[in-house]
Design a protein around this motif. Structure first.
Motif, PDB file in Angstrom:
ATOM      1  N   GLY A 196       0.798  -1.218   0.000  1.00 29.40           N
ATOM      2  CA  GLY A 196       0.000   0.000   0.000  1.00 29.40           C
ATOM      3  C   GLY A 196       0.827   1.262   0.000  1.00 29.40           C
ATOM      4  O   GLY A 196       0.268   2.364   0.046  1.00 29.40           O
ATOM      5  N   ARG A 197       2.125   1.148  -0.058  1.00 30.27           N
ATOM      6  CA  ARG A 197       2.979   2.336  -0.048  1.00 30.27           C
ATOM      7  C   ARG A 197       3.180   2.872  -1.464  1.00 30.27           C
ATOM      8  O   ARG A 197       3.099   2.139  -2.443  1.00 30.27           O
ATOM      9  N   SER A 198       3.498   4.153  -1.545  1.00 32.03           N
ATOM     10  CA  SER A 198       3.763   4.759  -2.852  1.00 32.03           C
ATOM     11  C   SER A 198       5.143   4.392  -3.363  1.00 32.03           C
ATOM     12  O   SER A 198       5.394   4.406  -4.570  1.00 32.03           O
ATOM     13  N   ARG A 199       6.061   4.070  -2.460  1.00 33.91           N
ATOM     14  CA  ARG A 199       7.404   3.624  -2.834  1.00 33.91           C
ATOM     15  C   ARG A 199       7.495   2.128  -2.595  1.00 33.91           C
ATOM     16  O   ARG A 199       7.563   1.672  -1.467  1.00 33.91           O
ATOM     17  N   SER A 200       7.519   1.389  -3.668  1.00 30.99           N
ATOM     18  CA  SER A 200       7.458  -0.062  -3.576  1.00 30.99           C
ATOM     19  C   SER A 200       8.715  -0.633  -2.940  1.00 30.99           C
ATOM     20  O   SER A 200       9.819  -0.170  -3.181  1.00 30.99           O
ATOM     21  N   GLU A 201       8.514  -1.669  -2.139  1.00 31.47           N
ATOM     22  CA  GLU A 201       9.642  -2.410  -1.578  1.00 31.47           C
ATOM     23  C   GLU A 201       9.852  -3.738  -2.313  1.00 31.47           C
ATOM     24  O   GLU A 201      10.690  -4.529  -1.920  1.00 31.47           O
ATOM     25  N   LEU A 202       9.093  -3.942  -3.361  1.00 33.37           N
ATOM     26  CA  LEU A 202       9.267  -5.171  -4.125  1.00 33.37           C
ATOM     27  C   LEU A 202      10.523  -5.089  -4.960  1.00 33.37           C
ATOM     28  O   LEU A 202      10.899  -4.028  -5.448  1.00 33.37           O
ATOM     29  N   GLY A 203      11.170  -6.228  -5.137  1.00 29.19           N
ATOM     30  CA  GLY A 203      12.434  -6.259  -5.868  1.00 29.19           C
ATOM     31  C   GLY A 203      12.315  -6.901  -7.236  1.00 29.19           C
ATOM     32  O   GLY A 203      11.233  -7.282  -7.694  1.00 29.19           O
ATOM     33  N   ASN A 204      13.467  -7.038  -7.890  1.00 31.31           N
ATOM     34  CA  ASN A 204      13.490  -7.472  -9.283  1.00 31.31           C
ATOM     35  C   ASN A 204      12.901  -8.861  -9.493  1.00 31.31           C
ATOM     36  O   ASN A 204      12.193  -9.098 -10.474  1.00 31.31           O
ATOM     37  N   ALA A 205      13.217  -9.787  -8.605  1.00 30.67           N
ATOM     38  CA  ALA A 205      12.741 -11.159  -8.806  1.00 30.67           C
ATOM     39  C   ALA A 205      11.226 -11.226  -8.739  1.00 30.67           C
ATOM     40  O   ALA A 205      10.601 -12.036  -9.436  1.00 30.67           O
ATOM     41  N   ARG A 234      -4.499   4.759   2.837  1.00 33.47           N
ATOM     42  CA  ARG A 234      -5.127   5.984   3.361  1.00 33.47           C
ATOM     43  C   ARG A 234      -4.105   6.873   4.054  1.00 33.47           C
ATOM     44  O   ARG A 234      -4.145   8.107   3.928  1.00 33.47           O
ATOM     45  N   ARG A 235      -3.164   6.277   4.795  1.00 33.30           N
ATOM     46  CA  ARG A 235      -2.114   7.084   5.444  1.00 33.30           C
ATOM     47  C   ARG A 235      -1.262   7.808   4.389  1.00 33.30           C
ATOM     48  O   ARG A 235      -0.930   8.989   4.539  1.00 33.30           O
ATOM     49  N   GLU A 236      -0.922   7.086   3.366  1.00 29.54           N
ATOM     50  CA  GLU A 236      -0.092   7.694   2.316  1.00 29.54           C
ATOM     51  C   GLU A 236      -0.852   8.822   1.605  1.00 29.54           C
ATOM     52  O   GLU A 236      -0.273   9.854   1.249  1.00 29.54           O
ATOM     53  N   GLY A 244      -3.047  10.709   2.958  1.00 26.38           N
ATOM     54  CA  GLY A 244      -3.015  11.846   3.875  1.00 26.38           C
ATOM     55  C   GLY A 244      -1.718  12.633   3.751  1.00 26.38           C
ATOM     56  O   GLY A 244      -1.716  13.873   3.812  1.00 26.38           O
ATOM     57  N   GLU A 245      -0.622  11.923   3.585  1.00 29.24           N
ATOM     58  CA  GLU A 245       0.656  12.613   3.407  1.00 29.24           C
ATOM     59  C   GLU A 245       0.669  13.412   2.098  1.00 29.24           C
ATOM     60  O   GLU A 245       1.232  14.505   2.034  1.00 29.24           O
ATOM     61  N   VAL A 246       0.058  12.867   1.054  1.00 25.53           N
ATOM     62  CA  VAL A 246      -0.013  13.600  -0.213  1.00 25.53           C
ATOM     63  C   VAL A 246      -0.835  14.870  -0.056  1.00 25.53           C
ATOM     64  O   VAL A 246      -0.485  15.930  -0.590  1.00 25.53           O
ATOM     65  N   ASP A 247      -1.940  14.784   0.694  1.00 31.54           N
ATOM     66  CA  ASP A 247      -2.749  15.980   0.936  1.00 31.54           C
ATOM     67  C   ASP A 247      -1.936  17.042   1.662  1.00 31.54           C
ATOM     68  O   ASP A 247      -2.067  18.247   1.379  1.00 31.54           O
ATOM     69  N   ALA A 248      -1.104  16.609   2.603  1.00 32.39           N
ATOM     70  CA  ALA A 248      -0.267  17.571   3.323  1.00 32.39           C
ATOM     71  C   ALA A 248       0.752  18.213   2.384  1.00 32.39           C
ATOM     72  O   ALA A 248       1.025  19.415   2.464  1.00 32.39           O
ATOM     73  N   LEU A 249       1.317  17.404   1.474  1.00 36.56           N
ATOM     74  CA  LEU A 249       2.282  17.946   0.528  1.00 36.56           C
ATOM     75  C   LEU A 249       1.640  18.945  -0.428  1.00 36.56           C
ATOM     76  O   LEU A 249       2.260  19.930  -0.833  1.00 36.56           O
ATOM     77  N   SER A 250       0.386  18.686  -0.810  1.00 35.16           N
ATOM     78  CA  SER A 250      -0.266  19.571  -1.774  1.00 35.16           C
ATOM     79  C   SER A 250      -0.506  20.954  -1.210  1.00 35.16           C
ATOM     80  O   SER A 250      -0.680  21.913  -1.976  1.00 35.16           O
TER      81      SER A 250
END
Length: 819
Positions: A253-262, A288-290, A292-298
């Motif tokens: 659910g994060r905007s920055r993926s932690e998934l790797g190449n494999a 939803r948390r993420e 909220g952070e985008v709304d704060a950045l905007s």
């Protein structure tokens, strides 16, 4: 051979490092002008001054230290250069400058690797074989990038005491050093190939995985390769990991993926990674948390990242081949006047998270992460101009929406969205200047199409197909004019080549005539060279009023008959034949396009050959007595040595008339007035370049066709580096060429069969044609540079799904989903 590689690197690195330092100085000056903070501007100014002072010392010492490091790696292959880059003092309480320097050293290596990924694997394969390994072991390559990075970092520490300045140097040198290393690795790989050093192969090791059976029997578990977990953007060739902790579902659910190449590799292949497993509440809560952070950045003001004012002027004034590449990623803020609110990075992230909130299973969430990763990978491609990479980043919202309906669409080579991105990128390779009018004319409809796709908010591929169709139509219309001009230019050189080949064949046929023996060498040279071209022209492209092919052949026999010793006594018959013969010769040369001045030497010599006949004719016209010693007859002509066979030459370079050279655009591109090294000669027009030729004798057993083939490979073996570049030129290759005071991007559209003439075409259908000698001079002076290209999307997919080789047993980590 290994020492020869070290010698070559040692020879190249002084000039290589000087070019890097020059680029760093230019980049620092641009950064100084763009900076809004006085302290930062002062730092950039000090860094520029300091590296300028150290330029000579660095360039002189760097190759020596490199040689020592190479030899140390051979003696002790287990020595870790990565450890030398990351200072162990980071584990202690140290000042910020030391920490920053160590981090920048590691970041330098990470930034180098994508820039050498095309040339380094080939060098790794041949180097592993050279040092006696059965399989590829990249960490034992003594010339790997980490060795260069460590030596450079240590050397910088010796010449500059202030850590902050060294950090700035490392930040600004990565891109240009990576580009230079790529060229060096390419040259070394070519040198090993020419020395017949074979490539080693990768060793595939199958190991027992205790988790495999459990994963196969549990549909609610997705197994992920541990080594590929984490941010793929930060991964390195020397990297590895040892964490076996489980990855929580909320991580998707994060905007920055932690998934790797494999994971992505397995996902694109349709494997178990990210199937229809449901997503739990923890995932949606994370989204939803993420958001909220985008709304704060905007709500926060966003500073523009674009250059302006004096910095922009300096950037534009820098030659395109020396401009530092602007960094672009999914986090880059783009120009609002061009991309609207999607120019803001947080607005693009908002689209990603809103789509993740709509996702119903892991496949959709992974598919969204895959799109963002691939967009980021394309945005980092150094071969693309920055505005093109920005356009792909701006298109991210439209690309993301497709992933809900088809999460794996980027793995389909014929998907309209993938084709659109690829063809836009391939088209952009025609341009090398982002400020040029022709590039802006290309970019404007691309921006319009991408903005329209974003506005549609469609999850179907059809709009992408329509957008690509519209762009293709515009490109075809633009190409139609250039294609017509190109065909007109090509027709002249193609005809010249075909005419020369036929002329060589006809010259060979003339040499087989029995009456060529004892003929004057002047006449034979005329037949084998000029008149064979006239005959070929008459056969390939008859001209009204010019002699046809039969008349040309008859002229050969008449001229040979008129100069034979026994015929010279038949003055009346010769005089009767000369007017028609001369008229035929002149008409044929007119059709060939040979000027009066070019042909005059031959006719003057022919007149001297017939001078005894002319003298006798004048005597008889005056009614005088015969000259003493002639008794009305000619002196016996001097006979040629019958043991000397007539010679015929296969010309390496097609002959072209002055007008044909001009029509084909033959020219020498000009050198910079400040470059005093080996200036180029003036335009040669109709003067023929002295190229190697093959001499054939009637007694030779080699047939004419084999003689033609003997000329062709005059390019490849035992060539210097400049000619090795020339040998790689093929039709369709792109080059950056210096012409009329500017660097232009041109395409090689034609090369003669024997590699002696080349025709390039630049924007607007302008032709740039030159001889091989001119090409070699341009390459030697770095005024003609081969442009590397690749399939952009395919390259991004391969880079994203590449997995590092592992040692020993693979560790696995699990992504657990609720039962």
């Amino acid at each position: 051979m290994l020492n020869q590689c070290f010698d070559e690197a040692e020879r190249r690195t002084p000039a290589m490092l000087k070019r890097c330092i020059d680029a760093v100085m230019n980049s620092l000056q641009l950064a100084e002008g763009a900076s809004l903070h006085n302290a930062q501007r002062q730092l950039f100014a000090r860094a520029t001054w300091s590296i300028a002072q150290c330029r000579g010392a660095l360039a002189e010492t760097f190759p020596v230290r490199l040689r020592e490091a190479f030899e140390q790696q051979v003696d002790d292959p287990s020595a870790s250069t990565l450890a030398g880059l990351f200072d162990s003092s980071l584990m202690q309480l140290v000042d910020d400058s030391a920490m920053n320097e160590s981090l920048e050293s590691v970041r330098l290596l990470q930034n180098l690797l994508p820039l050498v990924e095309h040339s380094l694997p080939i060098l790794d394969a041949r180097m592993s074989s050279l040092i006696g390994l059965d399989s590829i072991e990249v960490e034992k390559n003594p010339m790997r990038p980490s060795v260069f990075a460590r030596v450079l970092r240590d050397l910088m520490a010796e010449v500059e005491e202030e850590g902050g300045i060294r950090v700035v140097w490392l930040q600004h040198i990565a891109h240009v050093l990576g580009r230079e290393l790529g060229q060096l690795y390419e040259a070394l790989a070519l040198m090993l190939q020419q020395a017949n050093v074979q490539e080693a192969g990768y060793r595939i090791r199958l190991v027992e995985d205790p988790e495999a059976s459990r994963a196969a029997s549990a549909p609610d578990v997705v197994t992920l390769d541990m080594l590929s977990m984490g941010d793929a953007d930060g991964g390195g060739r020397d990297g590895g990991g040892d964490d076996s902790a489980d990855l929580e579902p909320a991580a998707l659910g994060r905007s920055r993926s932690e998934l790797g190449n494999a994971v992505f590799q397995d996902f694109l292949a349709g494997g178990s990674g990210g199937g229809v497993q449901p997503l739990d509440e923890g995932y949606y809560e994370q989204v939803r948390r993420e958001l909220g952070e985008v709304d704060a950045l905007s709500a926060m003001p966003v500073a523009s990242e674009a250059l302006s004012g004096e910095a922009l002027s300096r950037y534009r004034a820098t030659p395109v081949v020396d401009r530092p590449g602007r960094q672009v990623s999914v986090d880059t803020t783009l120009a609002a006047d061009r991309w609207g609110h999607y120019g803001l990075a947080h607005e693009r992230t908002r689209v990603l998270l809103e789509l993740k909130a709509r996702a119903e299973d892991a496949a959709q969430a992974i598919g969204l992460d895959l799109v963002r990763k691939l967009v980021n990978q394309v945005a980092r491609d150094p071969l693309l101009l920055a505005p093109v990479r920005e356009a792909v980043v701006a298109l991210e919202p439209a690309l993301l929406r497709l992933a809900l309906a088809n999460p794996r669409y980027f793995g389909e080579s014929d998907h309209p969205a993938r084709l659109l991105v690829e063809e836009v990128a391939q088209r952009s390779f025609r341009y090398n200047d982002e400020f040029a009018d022709d590039f802006l004319a290309y970019l404007e409809p691309v921006c319009a199409a991408f903005n329209a796709l974003n506005a549609l908010e469609s999850e179907k591929p059809r709009p992408f197909a329509d957008a690509l169709g519209g762009l293709r139509k515009r490109w075809q219309q633009a190409d139609a004019v250039e294609t017509a001009a190109r065909e007109a230019q090509l027709s002249s050189v193609r005809f010249a080549e075909a005419r020369q080949q036929l002329a060589d064949q006809m010259a060979w046929e003339i040499s087989l005539r029995p009456d060529v023996f004892n003929a004057p060498e002047l006449v034979l040279d005329f037949f084998y060279g000029t008149w064979s071209l006239v005959m070929a022209t008459a056969q390939l492209r008859p001209v009204e009023g010019a002699p046809d092919i039969q008349a040309c052949r008859s002229a050969v026999g008449t001229l040979l008959w008129s100069v034979r010793p026994e015929t010279m006594r038949q003055s009346k018959a010769v005089f009767e034949s000369l007017p028609g013969l001369l008229q035929c010769l002149h008409s044929g040369l007119d059709a060939l396009g040979m000027s009066k001045s070019e042909r005059q030497p031959f006719f003057d010599a022919l007149m001297r050959l017939h001078q005894p006949l002319l003298s006798l004719r004048r005597v008889r016209v005056k009614g005088d007595q015969a000259l003493p010693g002639t008794d009305g007859e000619l002196d016996e002509p001097v006979k040629r040595d019958l043991s000397v066979a007539p010679r015929v030459f296969v010309t390496a370079q097609p002959w072209m008339a002055t007008g044909e050279w001009a029509d084909a655009g033959f020219q020498d591109t000009e050198l910079d007035p400040q470059d005093e090294a080996d200036p180029l000669p003036p335009v040669e027009q109709a003067d023929q370049v002295a190229e190697p030729s093959v001499e054939l004798h009637l007694n030779d057993p080699v047939p004419f066709v084999e003689a033609q083939e003997a000329v062709a490979p005059a390019v490849v073996e035992d060539q210097p580096a400049d000619r090795a570049v020339l040998a790689r030129l093929r039709a369709g290759c792109l080059v950056d060429m210096y012409s009329q005071g500017a660097w232009i991007r041109a395409e090689l559209i034609w090369a003669s069969a024997r590699g002696t003439l080349f025709m390039f075409s630049s924007a607007g259908g302008r032709a740039h044609s030159m001889t091989r000698r001119s090409c070699e001079k341009l390459i030697g002076n770095h005024w003609l540079r081969l442009v590397e290209t690749h399939a952009v999307v395919e390259n991004a997919v391969q880079a994203l799904t590449a997995t590092a080789p592992t040692k020993g047993k693979r560790k696995r980590r699990r992504l657990a989903t609720p039962a």
